[in-house]
Design an enzyme around this catalytic site. Structure first.
Site, PDB file in Angstrom:
ATOM      1  N   SER A 113       0.964  -1.286  -0.018  1.00  0.00           N
ATOM      2  CA  SER A 113       0.049  -0.046   0.225  1.00  0.00           C
ATOM      3  C   SER A 113       0.670   1.341  -0.112  1.00  0.00           C
ATOM      4  CB  SER A 113      -0.943  -0.112   1.354  1.00  0.00           C
ATOM      5  OG  SER A 113      -0.174  -0.081   2.391  1.00  0.00           O
ATOM      6  N   SER A 114       2.147   1.210   0.182  1.00  0.00           N
ATOM      7  CA  SER A 114       3.021   2.340   0.485  1.00  0.00           C
ATOM      8  C   SER A 114       4.409   2.029   0.295  1.00  0.00           C
ATOM      9  CB  SER A 114       2.600   3.105   1.568  1.00  0.00           C
ATOM     10  OG  SER A 114       3.046   2.385   2.710  1.00  0.00           O
ATOM     11  N   TYR A 255      13.637  -5.364  16.395  1.00  0.00           N
ATOM     12  CA  TYR A 255      13.336  -5.475  15.096  1.00  0.00           C
ATOM     13  C   TYR A 255      14.616  -6.474  14.382  1.00  0.00           C
ATOM     14  CZ  TYR A 255      13.511  -3.574  10.225  1.00  0.00           C
ATOM     15  OH  TYR A 255      13.494  -3.552   8.832  1.00  0.00           O
TER      16      TYR A 255
END
Length: 387
Positions: A113-114, A255
């Protein structure tokens, strides 16, 4: 380039032993895989030490009395080589374009989406791929789909929360039902958290959320599509990892741990599927200017890749199928940890103390201060690394 191998270097090994080793099935598979990867025909081995001398005696004899002399090799060798490169080199007949790889192929892109996912989807669709746009919300995916269709590309929208295993399973089922398979899976959806360990002691969910999306979600999709890739004897899984896995930058323990898990899975699994036509590529992506890094205002003043530049790395992965794509700085970081781990930790600790946690990471609402000249210089020197 000419390679000469003197057979006498293997003379200390008895011929029966060499023959026996070469006859073992695992050794044969390894040799076939290496030769295939290098593009070398197996038959070439019989000419490695070809005991033949080439001269011009027969040509000279045939031309005797004709007034035609055999020229010296150095006067025409360059012409022969040039002709071979232009007309006979096997690499000339290999389509190394993106369109040659993905035209009419089913490509699943998560996080489309981006950012990186959207930029990659646009490039893939423009090259003729059937792009499956995957993200949690449909609204932004509709915009991406419209851009693709405006460029005469093909795209389908699939709403999926990659951190939810049931949603992943539903996505796999739907794509296989609608399109019959998946040729390329780009695991791009991810969550990043920039927070020091001391500020994470009461936030264990940070580690759970990153593992759930970055590792378990991506793994669920891989394992969902793998059986069909194996059945078709073709498939390519591209995992968007991080330069942090190589550099082990501080403040990104949650992360980096999740991305490291995915990297390790791919490294192990690749060896199981290389003879089944399945390729794995890990892209240790440097810092990219996407919505994911927007909460850290400091990144507005440091060098980053654009989403389009990051998408070019995905294109490179699809076209050339390398095991790993990484920047020179990322590779240098990995080498530094291997040969001088303590010194590297000291240098990283200096960087850790140079850059503070973000205001959001420590629970504050006020804005963050701009980078000092020293911080800017250090960020410029270590372009792409998350600090």
């Amino acid at each position: 380039m000419t390679m000469r191998v003197n057979a006498r270097m293997f003379g200390f090994i008895p011929a029966p032993i060499l023959y026996a080793i070469g006859s073992l099935a695992p050794i044969k598979r390894m040799i076939r895989a290496v030769l295939k990867d290098l593009g070398i025909p197996k038959d070439v081995f019989q000419f490695v030490n070809w005991p033949t001398r080439y001269d011009s005696r027969e040509a000279t004899k045939a031309l005797k009395g004709s007034g035609i002399a055999v020229p010296h090799l150095d006067t025409y060798a360059a012409n022969l080589w040039d002709y071979w490169e232009r007309h006979l080199d096997p690499d000339l007949f290999i389509d190394r374009s993106l369109a040659g790889r993905v035209r009419d192929k089913v490509v699943v892109v998560t996080g489309a989406s981006s950012g990186i996912g959207k930029a990659a989807a646009l490039k893939l669709a423009t090259a003729g791929a059937k792009v499956m746009l995957v993200a949690r919300g449909e609204e932004k995916l509709v915009d991406t789909k419209k851009e693709i269709e405006a460029a005469d590309g093909k795209a389908w929208i699939y709403s999926c929360d990659v951190s939810d295993m049931a949603s992943c399973d539903a996505l796999v089922t739907k794509v296989l039902k609608d399109h019959g398979g998946c040729d390329y899976l780009v695991n791009n959806a991810g969550r990043s958290i920039r927070r020091g360990v001391l500020n994470s002691l009461d936030r264990f969910h940070d580690f759970e959320r990153t593992m759930q999306l970055n590792y378990f979600g991506a793994l669920r999709l891989i394992m969902g599509f793998l059986p069909h890739m194996v059945a078709n004897k073709h498939g390519h899984i591209i995992n968007i990892s991080s330069i942090g896995v190589l550099s082990n930058a501080p403040r990104f323990s949650a992360y980096v741990a999740s991305k490291s898990a995915l990297d390790s899975f791919a490294a192990c699994a690749a060896s199981e599927f290389i003879d089944k036509g399945i390729d794995f590529t890990t892209i240790n992506m440097p810092l990219v200017r996407t919505p994911m890094i927007a909460p850290t205002k400091m990144y507005e003043n440091v060098p980053t890749l654009s989403p389009e530049e990051a998408a070019d790395l995905i294109v490179e992965a699809i076209v050339y199928k390398p095991v790993r794509i990484a920047t020179r700085l990322g590779v240098f970081g990995a080498v530094s940890h291997a040969i001088a781990p303590k010194l590297t930790q000291i240098l990283l600790n200096t960087a850790f103390n140079m850059f503070p946690d973000s205001a959001a990471a420590v629970g504050k609402k006020e804005g963050e201060t701009k980078l000092s000249a020293e911080q800017m210089a250090f960020a410029q020197l270590t372009q792409g690394i998350h600090w």
